[in-house]
Motif scaffolding. Structure first.
Motif, PDB file in Angstrom:
ATOM      1  N   ALA A  46       2.303  -2.746 -12.325  1.00  0.00           N
ATOM      2  CA  ALA A  46       3.184  -3.892 -12.049  1.00  0.00           C
ATOM      3  C   ALA A  46       3.554  -4.649 -13.326  1.00  0.00           C
ATOM      4  N   SER A  72       3.644   5.093  -6.047  1.00  0.00           N
ATOM      5  CA  SER A  72       3.535   4.095  -4.976  1.00  0.00           C
ATOM      6  C   SER A  72       3.316   2.702  -5.548  1.00  0.00           C
ATOM      7  N   LEU A  73       2.431   2.576  -6.530  1.00  0.00           N
ATOM      8  CA  LEU A  73       2.180   1.276  -7.158  1.00  0.00           C
ATOM      9  C   LEU A  73       3.411   0.784  -7.913  1.00  0.00           C
ATOM     10  N   ASN A  76       6.100  -0.604  -5.529  1.00  0.00           N
ATOM     11  CA  ASN A  76       5.818  -1.945  -5.025  1.00  0.00           C
ATOM     12  C   ASN A  76       6.209  -3.030  -6.016  1.00  0.00           C
ATOM     13  N   ARG A 124       8.013  -0.264   4.847  1.00  0.00           N
ATOM     14  CA  ARG A 124       7.567  -1.593   4.463  1.00  0.00           C
ATOM     15  C   ARG A 124       6.512  -2.029   5.470  1.00  0.00           C
ATOM     16  N   LYS A 126       3.335  -4.847   6.706  1.00  0.00           N
ATOM     17  CA  LYS A 126       2.905  -6.237   6.592  1.00  0.00           C
ATOM     18  C   LYS A 126       1.882  -6.561   7.668  1.00  0.00           C
ATOM     19  N   SER A 131       0.258  -6.462   2.413  1.00  0.00           N
ATOM     20  CA  SER A 131       1.657  -6.109   2.648  1.00  0.00           C
ATOM     21  C   SER A 131       2.172  -5.335   1.446  1.00  0.00           C
ATOM     22  N   GLY A 132       3.275  -4.634   1.630  1.00  0.00           N
ATOM     23  CA  GLY A 132       3.854  -3.870   0.536  1.00  0.00           C
ATOM     24  C   GLY A 132       4.710  -2.736   1.059  1.00  0.00           C
ATOM     25  N   TYR A 133       4.805  -1.661   0.247  1.00  0.00           N
ATOM     26  CA  TYR A 133       5.639  -0.513   0.593  1.00  0.00           C
ATOM     27  C   TYR A 133       4.814   0.771   0.524  1.00  0.00           C
ATOM     28  N   ASP A 279      -0.908   5.395   1.237  1.00  0.00           N
ATOM     29  CA  ASP A 279      -0.645   6.224   0.048  1.00  0.00           C
ATOM     30  C   ASP A 279      -1.910   6.468  -0.765  1.00  0.00           C
ATOM     31  N   ARG A 298      15.559   3.232  -0.653  1.00  0.00           N
ATOM     32  CA  ARG A 298      15.381   3.220  -2.111  1.00  0.00           C
ATOM     33  C   ARG A 298      16.237   4.342  -2.710  1.00  0.00           C
TER      34      ARG A 298
END
Length: 302
Positions: A46, A72-73, A76, A124, A126, A131-133, A279, A298
């Motif tokens: 991130a 995956s990270l 997000n 997505r 939550k 929460s996240g993707y 994931d 995406r």
């Protein structure tokens, strides 16, 4: 143009490092400019993404090099309308497999240079506590217990080193099958309501693959908004063992003891606290907490 490379050298038991050793000399030999951001530990993605977004110009490109966990990270941390290239370098590479991406780092880069964008969909998610993707799968119960045990297993590292990492999931599953208890859970989608009183395996997925190539939902595709749910109640061990060959062949859904449903939005509420894997990362959902899943578009350059 500058290629901003977010890389995880540790992915796939150092397969990421080996991919970099092939890719970087290739870029230099061809006079291509790049900036490398190599993670040393999980969670740096991130902050590196933020630095890249601050530095890069519109004509520059972001390349992500690593496994499913790395992408995956990164996903997000990326804006939803941001396109990126991906060079698969993990042990499972289920996401790359779902889109038919090359597993050869040089060929994958050559494909990215064509600069053709392709839309795909992620989940997505939550709940009250996370929460996240999700790029690949969201699993509750057995699914998560297997991932949690596999990630902490020395056997996974050994099998990865001899390119048999996929077998680690199967070997761990054989152990967890005997210890994981069933649970009660309610599912709500746009069409129906389901309640499973004896749930054992419960997985939501955006594409066919799980655990390094197992087709958990053969008809799923991340090129559309559909989220596939696969559920299996707890049965006797001989009955469950008898399902393994068909599961490895992607034919298990021919057996009506599996529940399979499809929707673009889902809510799930367990009646007891359960492990969750997203994931390949493990979480925990509390009793009576509701986890919602929706689809979001995406774009990837391939």
């Amino acid at each position: 143009m500058i290629y901003y490379i977010l890389a995880n050298p540790n992915a796939g038991s150092r397969k990421g490092e080996r991919s970099l050793k092939l890719l970087l000399p290739y870029l230099e030999e061809n006079g291509l400019s790049y900036k490398l951001f190599a993670t040393e530990r999980t969670g740096q993605e991130a902050s590196f993404i933020q630095k890249i977004l601050e530095e890069k110009k519109p004509e520059d490109q972001l390349l992500i090099l690593g496994g499913d966990g790395t992408i995956s990270l990164a996903l997000n941390a990326l804006p939803a309308d941001f396109s990126f290239g991906y060079i698969p370098s993990g042990s499972g590479n289920d996401f790359a497999r779902s889109l038919g991406l090359s597993l050869d780092p040089i060929q994958a880069f050559k494909n990215i240079r064509h600069n053709q964008a392709k839309d795909f969909y992620v989940m997505r998610y939550k709940s009250q506590s996370f929460s996240g993707y999700a790029l690949n799968n969201v699993g509750i119960g057995l699914d998560a217990a297997i991932v949690k045990a596999t990630n902490g297993s020395r056997v996974k590292k050994l099998l990865n080193s001899i390119k048999l990492g996929r077998l680690s999931y199967l070997m761990t599953a054989l152990h967890v099958l005997f210890s994981k208890k069933s649970f009660c859970i309610s599912i709500y989608n746009l069409k129906d309501t389901f309640k499973f009183d004896n749930a054992f395996l419960l997985t939501f997925t955006k594409h066919p693959y799980f655990g390094g190539g197992v087709k958990i939902a053969p008809e799923a595709s991340n090129l559309n908004q559909e989220i596939h749910l696969i559920e299996l109640d707890k049965y006797s061990m001989p009955k469950i063992f008898s399902l393994i060959p068909s599961a490895l062949q992607g034919r298990h859904l021919e057996n009506d003891i599996f529940h399979h449903s499809v929707s673009t939005a889902v809510s799930v509420t367990p009646q007891s606290t359960q492990p969750v894997q997203i994931d390949g990362e493990t979480f925990e959902i509390q009793a009576n907490d509701t986890l919602t899943l929706t689809s979001e578009r995406r774009s990837i350059i391939c």
